[in-house]
Design a protein around this motif. Structure first.
Motif, PDB file in Angstrom:
ATOM      1  N   PRO A  32       0.830  -1.202   0.000  1.00 39.04           N
ATOM      2  CA  PRO A  32       0.000   0.000   0.000  1.00 39.04           C
ATOM      3  C   PRO A  32       0.869   1.259   0.000  1.00 39.04           C
ATOM      4  N   GLU A  33       0.379   2.305  -0.616  1.00 35.94           N
ATOM      5  CA  GLU A  33       1.149   3.546  -0.722  1.00 35.94           C
ATOM      6  C   GLU A  33       1.436   4.172   0.637  1.00 35.94           C
ATOM      7  N   ASN A  34       0.569   3.928   1.605  1.00 35.31           N
ATOM      8  CA  ASN A  34       0.744   4.542   2.924  1.00 35.31           C
ATOM      9  C   ASN A  34       1.538   3.655   3.894  1.00 35.31           C
ATOM     10  N   MET A  35       2.190   2.623   3.379  1.00 37.35           N
ATOM     11  CA  MET A  35       2.958   1.721   4.242  1.00 37.35           C
ATOM     12  C   MET A  35       4.376   1.560   3.722  1.00 37.35           C
ATOM     13  N   ARG A  36       5.335   1.536   4.621  1.00 39.06           N
ATOM     14  CA  ARG A  36       6.725   1.326   4.228  1.00 39.06           C
ATOM     15  C   ARG A  36       6.907  -0.115   3.749  1.00 39.06           C
ATOM     16  N   HIS A  37       7.774  -0.287   2.746  1.00 38.13           N
ATOM     17  CA  HIS A  37       8.016  -1.623   2.205  1.00 38.13           C
ATOM     18  C   HIS A  37       8.547  -2.579   3.270  1.00 38.13           C
ATOM     19  N   SER A  38       9.380  -2.073   4.178  1.00 33.74           N
ATOM     20  CA  SER A  38       9.955  -2.932   5.216  1.00 33.74           C
ATOM     21  C   SER A  38       8.885  -3.447   6.173  1.00 33.74           C
ATOM     22  N   VAL A  39       7.914  -2.586   6.502  1.00 33.40           N
ATOM     23  CA  VAL A  39       6.823  -2.978   7.398  1.00 33.40           C
ATOM     24  C   VAL A  39       5.917  -3.985   6.695  1.00 33.40           C
ATOM     25  N   TYR A  40       5.601  -3.692   5.442  1.00 33.71           N
ATOM     26  CA  TYR A  40       4.751  -4.581   4.659  1.00 33.71           C
ATOM     27  C   TYR A  40       5.420  -5.943   4.460  1.00 33.71           C
ATOM     28  N   ALA A  41       6.717  -5.920   4.182  1.00 34.54           N
ATOM     29  CA  ALA A  41       7.458  -7.171   3.947  1.00 34.54           C
ATOM     30  C   ALA A  41       7.458  -8.046   5.187  1.00 34.54           C
ATOM     31  N   LYS A  42       7.613  -7.436   6.352  1.00 29.50           N
ATOM     32  CA  LYS A  42       7.611  -8.199   7.605  1.00 29.50           C
ATOM     33  C   LYS A  42       6.255  -8.863   7.820  1.00 29.50           C
ATOM     34  N   LYS A  43       5.198  -8.114   7.551  1.00 26.90           N
ATOM     35  CA  LYS A  43       3.841  -8.645   7.708  1.00 26.90           C
ATOM     36  C   LYS A  43       3.596  -9.792   6.725  1.00 26.90           C
ATOM     37  N   GLN A  44       3.989  -9.589   5.462  1.00 25.80           N
ATOM     38  CA  GLN A  44       3.764 -10.604   4.430  1.00 25.80           C
ATOM     39  C   GLN A  44       4.633 -11.847   4.646  1.00 25.80           C
ATOM     40  N   THR A  45       5.800 -11.656   5.244  1.00 25.21           N
ATOM     41  CA  THR A  45       6.679 -12.792   5.518  1.00 25.21           C
ATOM     42  C   THR A  45       5.992 -13.792   6.436  1.00 25.21           C
ATOM     43  N   GLU A  46       5.265 -13.300   7.420  1.00 24.19           N
ATOM     44  CA  GLU A  46       4.531 -14.190   8.325  1.00 24.19           C
ATOM     45  C   GLU A  46       3.408 -14.918   7.594  1.00 24.19           C
ATOM     46  N   ILE A  47       2.766 -14.225   6.661  1.00 23.76           N
ATOM     47  CA  ILE A  47       1.703 -14.849   5.871  1.00 23.76           C
ATOM     48  C   ILE A  47       2.293 -15.951   4.981  1.00 23.76           C
ATOM     49  N   ILE A  48       3.431 -15.657   4.366  1.00 24.08           N
ATOM     50  CA  ILE A  48       4.093 -16.638   3.494  1.00 24.08           C
ATOM     51  C   ILE A  48       4.505 -17.867   4.295  1.00 24.08           C
ATOM     52  N   ARG A  49       5.075 -17.638   5.472  1.00 26.28           N
ATOM     53  CA  ARG A  49       5.500 -18.762   6.318  1.00 26.28           C
ATOM     54  C   ARG A  49       4.293 -19.611   6.705  1.00 26.28           C
ATOM     55  N   ARG A  50       3.202 -18.949   7.022  1.00 23.79           N
ATOM     56  CA  ARG A  50       1.989 -19.672   7.389  1.00 23.79           C
ATOM     57  C   ARG A  50       1.473 -20.492   6.216  1.00 23.79           C
ATOM     58  N   GLN A  51       1.602 -19.964   5.001  1.00 26.18           N
ATOM     59  CA  GLN A  51       1.177 -20.710   3.810  1.00 26.18           C
ATOM     60  C   GLN A  51       1.996 -21.990   3.663  1.00 26.18           C
TER      61      GLN A  51
END
Length: 207
Positions: free
Chosen positions: A171-190
Protein backbone atom coordinates in the motif's frame (compact mmCIF):
# COMPACT_ATOMS: atom_id res chain seq x y z
CA UNK A 1 28.96 -25.42 -20.32
CA UNK A 2 25.17 -25.22 -20.85
CA UNK A 3 25.19 -28.83 -22.08
CA UNK A 4 27.07 -29.94 -18.95
CA UNK A 5 24.65 -28.09 -16.68
CA UNK A 6 21.72 -29.63 -18.52
CA UNK A 7 23.11 -33.12 -18.02
CA UNK A 8 23.74 -32.42 -14.32
CA UNK A 9 20.15 -31.28 -13.81
CA UNK A 10 18.82 -34.29 -15.69
CA UNK A 11 20.94 -36.55 -13.49
CA UNK A 12 19.66 -34.85 -10.34
CA UNK A 13 16.07 -35.28 -11.49
CA UNK A 14 16.64 -38.98 -12.13
CA UNK A 15 18.40 -39.47 -8.78
CA UNK A 16 15.78 -37.73 -6.68
CA UNK A 17 12.80 -39.11 -8.64
CA UNK A 18 10.77 -36.13 -7.38
CA UNK A 19 7.01 -36.01 -7.26
CA UNK A 20 5.73 -32.50 -8.01
CA UNK A 21 2.35 -31.43 -6.66
CA UNK A 22 0.64 -28.19 -7.72
CA UNK A 23 -1.94 -26.94 -5.22
CA UNK A 24 -3.43 -25.00 -8.13
CA UNK A 25 -2.62 -26.89 -11.37
CA UNK A 26 -3.43 -23.93 -13.64
CA UNK A 27 -0.43 -22.09 -12.17
CA UNK A 28 2.00 -24.33 -14.01
CA UNK A 29 1.03 -22.62 -17.24
CA UNK A 30 0.18 -19.22 -15.78
CA UNK A 31 3.65 -18.71 -14.26
CA UNK A 32 5.57 -19.55 -17.43
CA UNK A 33 7.66 -16.58 -18.51
CA UNK A 34 6.49 -14.47 -15.54
CA UNK A 35 8.64 -12.98 -12.77
CA UNK A 36 7.94 -14.32 -9.28
CA UNK A 37 9.81 -15.58 -6.24
CA UNK A 38 9.50 -19.23 -5.24
CA UNK A 39 10.16 -19.62 -1.50
CA UNK A 40 10.58 -22.96 0.26
CA UNK A 41 11.40 -24.56 3.56
CA UNK A 42 15.03 -25.65 3.89
CA UNK A 43 15.62 -29.21 5.07
CA UNK A 44 19.04 -30.14 3.67
CA UNK A 45 22.04 -28.91 1.68
CA UNK A 46 20.66 -30.68 -1.40
CA UNK A 47 17.51 -28.52 -1.44
CA UNK A 48 18.95 -26.03 -3.92
CA UNK A 49 19.83 -28.75 -6.42
CA UNK A 50 16.53 -30.55 -5.86
CA UNK A 51 14.26 -27.48 -6.13
CA UNK A 52 16.32 -26.07 -8.99
CA UNK A 53 15.91 -29.30 -10.97
CA UNK A 54 12.15 -29.44 -10.31
CA UNK A 55 11.68 -25.79 -11.33
CA UNK A 56 14.13 -25.95 -14.22
CA UNK A 57 11.35 -25.30 -16.74
CA UNK A 58 10.93 -21.84 -15.20
CA UNK A 59 14.69 -21.19 -15.12
CA UNK A 60 14.78 -19.48 -11.70
CA UNK A 61 17.85 -17.78 -10.28
CA UNK A 62 18.68 -19.24 -6.86
CA UNK A 63 19.86 -17.17 -3.91
CA UNK A 64 22.93 -18.98 -2.50
CA UNK A 65 25.13 -18.29 0.52
CA UNK A 66 28.34 -16.62 -0.68
CA UNK A 67 30.58 -18.97 1.32
CA UNK A 68 29.48 -21.88 -0.90
CA UNK A 69 31.23 -20.19 -3.82
CA UNK A 70 34.58 -20.76 -2.08
CA UNK A 71 34.14 -24.53 -1.95
CA UNK A 72 36.22 -26.52 -4.44
CA UNK A 73 34.13 -27.99 -7.24
CA UNK A 74 30.82 -26.64 -5.97
CA UNK A 75 32.03 -23.05 -6.33
CA UNK A 76 32.83 -23.60 -10.01
CA UNK A 77 29.36 -25.07 -10.60
CA UNK A 78 27.60 -22.22 -8.78
CA UNK A 79 29.48 -19.52 -10.66
CA UNK A 80 28.31 -21.02 -13.97
CA UNK A 81 24.72 -21.68 -12.89
CA UNK A 82 21.78 -19.31 -12.39
CA UNK A 83 22.71 -18.29 -8.85
CA UNK A 84 22.96 -15.05 -6.90
CA UNK A 85 25.43 -14.88 -3.98
CA UNK A 86 24.38 -13.42 -0.65
CA UNK A 87 26.74 -12.81 2.28
CA UNK A 88 25.05 -14.26 5.35
CA UNK A 89 27.58 -12.76 7.76
CA UNK A 90 28.12 -9.30 6.26
CA UNK A 91 24.86 -8.49 4.44
CA UNK A 92 25.05 -5.95 1.64
CA UNK A 93 22.71 -4.69 -1.07
CA UNK A 94 24.37 -6.51 -3.99
CA UNK A 95 21.96 -9.47 -3.99
CA UNK A 96 18.99 -7.08 -3.71
CA UNK A 97 20.13 -5.01 -6.69
CA UNK A 98 20.81 -8.15 -8.74
CA UNK A 99 17.41 -9.52 -7.71
CA UNK A 100 15.68 -6.39 -9.01
CA UNK A 101 17.50 -6.78 -12.33
CA UNK A 102 16.46 -10.44 -12.60
CA UNK A 103 12.80 -9.84 -11.75
CA UNK A 104 12.74 -6.68 -13.84
CA UNK A 105 13.93 -8.79 -16.77
CA UNK A 106 10.93 -11.09 -16.39
CA UNK A 107 12.81 -13.98 -14.72
CA UNK A 108 11.82 -15.81 -11.49
CA UNK A 109 13.92 -16.44 -8.39
CA UNK A 110 14.20 -19.25 -5.82
CA UNK A 111 14.82 -18.35 -2.18
CA UNK A 112 15.07 -20.32 1.07
CA UNK A 113 14.05 -17.61 3.57
CA UNK A 114 15.13 -19.56 6.65
CA UNK A 115 18.69 -18.80 5.60
CA UNK A 116 20.02 -22.16 6.78
CA UNK A 117 18.81 -25.73 7.12
CA UNK A 118 16.54 -26.73 9.99
CA UNK A 119 18.15 -29.42 12.13
CA UNK A 120 15.08 -30.68 14.01
CA UNK A 121 12.60 -30.70 11.16
CA UNK A 122 10.91 -27.53 12.38
CA UNK A 123 10.87 -24.47 10.17
CA UNK A 124 12.87 -21.52 11.42
CA UNK A 125 11.77 -17.93 11.30
CA UNK A 126 11.62 -16.61 7.73
CA UNK A 127 13.88 -13.66 6.94
CA UNK A 128 12.02 -10.81 5.17
CA UNK A 129 14.45 -10.34 2.25
CA UNK A 130 12.39 -12.26 -0.32
CA UNK A 131 9.17 -10.49 0.66
CA UNK A 132 10.93 -7.10 0.61
CA UNK A 133 12.24 -7.73 -2.90
CA UNK A 134 8.89 -9.07 -4.10
CA UNK A 135 6.98 -6.07 -2.72
CA UNK A 136 9.49 -3.66 -4.23
CA UNK A 137 9.04 -5.26 -7.66
CA UNK A 138 5.32 -6.07 -7.18
CA UNK A 139 5.76 -9.73 -8.12
CA UNK A 140 3.99 -12.65 -6.39
CA UNK A 141 5.63 -15.02 -3.95
CA UNK A 142 4.96 -18.72 -4.50
CA UNK A 143 5.14 -20.72 -1.21
CA UNK A 144 6.64 -24.19 -1.70
CA UNK A 145 7.21 -27.20 0.50
CA UNK A 146 9.88 -29.89 0.37
CA UNK A 147 8.67 -33.17 1.86
CA UNK A 148 11.06 -35.98 2.72
CA UNK A 149 14.72 -36.31 1.84
CA UNK A 150 16.92 -37.86 -0.80
CA UNK A 151 16.79 -41.65 -0.35
CA UNK A 152 18.68 -42.82 -3.45
CA UNK A 153 16.67 -45.16 -5.65
CA UNK A 154 14.61 -46.84 -2.95
CA UNK A 155 12.26 -45.67 -0.24
CA UNK A 156 9.81 -42.75 -0.31
CA UNK A 157 10.16 -40.30 -3.18
CA UNK A 158 11.06 -36.76 -2.31
CA UNK A 159 8.14 -34.42 -2.92
CA UNK A 160 7.97 -30.77 -3.95
CA UNK A 161 4.64 -29.01 -3.36
CA UNK A 162 3.94 -25.69 -5.08
CA UNK A 163 1.31 -23.58 -3.35
CA UNK A 164 -0.89 -20.68 -4.39
CA UNK A 165 0.62 -17.21 -5.01
CA UNK A 166 0.77 -14.54 -2.33
CA UNK A 167 0.14 -11.15 -3.93
CA UNK A 168 2.78 -8.56 -3.03
CA UNK A 169 1.36 -5.08 -3.60
CA UNK A 170 2.57 -2.69 -0.92
CA UNK A 171 0.00 0.00 0.00
CA UNK A 172 1.15 3.55 -0.72
CA UNK A 173 0.74 4.54 2.92
CA UNK A 174 2.96 1.72 4.24
CA UNK A 175 6.73 1.33 4.23
CA UNK A 176 8.02 -1.62 2.21
CA UNK A 177 9.95 -2.93 5.22
CA UNK A 178 6.82 -2.98 7.40
CA UNK A 179 4.75 -4.58 4.66
CA UNK A 180 7.46 -7.17 3.95
CA UNK A 181 7.61 -8.20 7.61
CA UNK A 182 3.84 -8.65 7.71
CA UNK A 183 3.76 -10.60 4.43
CA UNK A 184 6.68 -12.79 5.52
CA UNK A 185 4.53 -14.19 8.33
CA UNK A 186 1.70 -14.85 5.87
CA UNK A 187 4.09 -16.64 3.49
CA UNK A 188 5.50 -18.76 6.32
CA UNK A 189 1.99 -19.67 7.39
CA UNK A 190 1.18 -20.71 3.81
CA UNK A 191 4.15 -23.10 3.85
CA UNK A 192 3.00 -24.44 7.24
CA UNK A 193 -0.47 -25.07 5.81
CA UNK A 194 1.07 -27.03 2.94
CA UNK A 195 2.94 -29.06 5.56
CA UNK A 196 -0.33 -29.76 7.38
CA UNK A 197 -1.83 -31.14 4.17
CA UNK A 198 1.23 -32.91 2.78
CA UNK A 199 2.91 -33.57 6.12
CA UNK A 200 4.84 -36.70 5.22
CA UNK A 201 6.29 -38.32 2.14
CA UNK A 202 3.72 -41.11 2.42
CA UNK A 203 0.81 -38.64 2.52
CA UNK A 204 2.17 -36.57 -0.35
CA UNK A 205 2.87 -39.53 -2.61
CA UNK A 206 -0.59 -40.88 -1.92
CA UNK A 207 -2.25 -37.76 -3.29
Amino acid sequence: MNIVLGLVKAGIYIMFRPRVIWAEPSLKKALKGKPCIFVSNHTSHTDGLFAGAVLNGFKPYSLVAKDWYDKKGMGFFLRHARTVPIDRYNPDADWYITGQEILGGGKPMLVFPEGSTSKDGRMKEFKPGAALLASKMSVPVIPCLIVGGYSKFFGPRQVFVIGKPVVMECPENMRHSVYAKKQTEIIRRQVEELAEIYGSAEQAVGR
